[in-house]
Write a protein that holds these residues in place. Structure first.
Motif, PDB file in Angstrom:
ATOM      1  N   ILE A  10      48.367  80.538  56.207  1.00  0.00           N
ATOM      2  CA  ILE A  10      47.582  79.847  57.225  1.00  0.00           C
ATOM      3  C   ILE A  10      47.452  80.752  58.458  1.00  0.00           C
ATOM      4  O   ILE A  10      46.378  80.840  59.061  1.00  0.00           O
ATOM      5  N   GLU A  11      48.533  81.463  58.807  1.00  0.00           N
ATOM      6  CA  GLU A  11      48.470  82.391  59.942  1.00  0.00           C
ATOM      7  C   GLU A  11      47.518  83.545  59.656  1.00  0.00           C
ATOM      8  O   GLU A  11      46.749  83.939  60.540  1.00  0.00           O
ATOM      9  N   TYR A  12      47.531  84.070  58.439  1.00  0.00           N
ATOM     10  CA  TYR A  12      46.593  85.139  58.091  1.00  0.00           C
ATOM     11  C   TYR A  12      45.163  84.627  58.258  1.00  0.00           C
ATOM     12  O   TYR A  12      44.311  85.307  58.834  1.00  0.00           O
ATOM     13  N   MET A  13      44.905  83.430  57.736  1.00  0.00           N
ATOM     14  CA  MET A  13      43.563  82.847  57.832  1.00  0.00           C
ATOM     15  C   MET A  13      43.162  82.672  59.298  1.00  0.00           C
ATOM     16  O   MET A  13      42.047  83.006  59.690  1.00  0.00           O
ATOM     17  N   MET A  14      44.084  82.165  60.107  1.00  0.00           N
ATOM     18  CA  MET A  14      43.833  81.943  61.534  1.00  0.00           C
ATOM     19  C   MET A  14      43.423  83.255  62.214  1.00  0.00           C
ATOM     20  O   MET A  14      42.586  83.256  63.107  1.00  0.00           O
ATOM     21  N   CYS A  15      44.010  84.373  61.788  1.00  0.00           N
ATOM     22  CA  CYS A  15      43.728  85.685  62.374  1.00  0.00           C
ATOM     23  C   CYS A  15      42.512  86.367  61.749  1.00  0.00           C
ATOM     24  O   CYS A  15      42.166  87.489  62.139  1.00  0.00           O
ATOM     25  N   GLY A  16      41.900  85.738  60.752  1.00  0.00           N
ATOM     26  CA  GLY A  16      40.751  86.357  60.086  1.00  0.00           C
ATOM     27  C   GLY A  16      41.149  87.495  59.169  1.00  0.00           C
ATOM     28  O   GLY A  16      40.379  88.420  58.923  1.00  0.00           O
TER      29      GLY A  16
END
Length: 177
Positions: free
Chosen positions: A106-112
């Motif tokens: 989810i953090e990776y996704m949040m950072c693009g």
């Protein structure tokens, strides 16, 4: 801009069950195949395992390519994540991982940041269905290397995966409210 010196990143507990040795082997094979990558392995580790991991990095001649940072502040880790080209979440199939969503994805996704993750059924809706990255068999290093190379070789698709990840994150965030 992310592809100039592509950096692969892992954020989380640095243990064998969470793919730490796989990440070092991936860095070795990508480097042998001519990829100019950097890898950041960020998170706490047990002293003995950390020594083993750093020895492996040294043995492979990857001291200038693979950084094992230990724990970083959350803002620092997210800043590095937002500049990475691929976020790694290649965990071993253990009940704890296969049945719950890894926060780091989810953090990776949040950072693009596009995700390269273990092919666990519970994770597919977030990665395959949303098109935010690729999934691999965590026990098949050849497949992991091949998939990572395919991702690195398609800048436009990496960018699209990152964008879809951010969009999916904001959708999930709104649903949670």
């Amino acid at each position: 801009a992310r592809l100039k010196q592509p950096s692969l990143i892992y954020i989380g507990g640095v243990w064998e069950s969470r793919g730490a040795l796989v990440y070092v082997e991936l860095a070795r094979r990508l480097t042998e195949r001519g990829h100019r990558i950097a890898m950041m392995i960020i998170g706490p580790y047990e002293e003995d395992f950390g020594r083993r991991l750093k020895a492996k990095v040294h043995e492979y001649g990857l001291d200038d390519r693979v950084k094992i940072t230990g724990r970083l502040s959350y803002p620092e880790a997210m800043a590095l994540c937002s500049r990475a080209v691929i976020g790694l979440s290649i965990l071993m199939p253990m009940p704890n991982y296969t049945f719950c969503l890894a926060g780091k994805m989810i953090e990776y996704m949040m950072c693009g940041t596009p995700v390269l993750a273990s092919d666990f059924a519970h994770w597919r809706p977030y990665i395959e269905d949303e098109g935010t990255g690729r999934m691999v068999d965590p026990h098949d290093i050849d497949e992991i290397v091949r998939t990572c190379e395919q991702m690195l070789g398609d800048a436009a698709e990496l960018e699209a995966m990152g964008r879809r990840g951010m969009e999916a994150y904001w959708r999930l965030d709104e649903m949670a409210m």
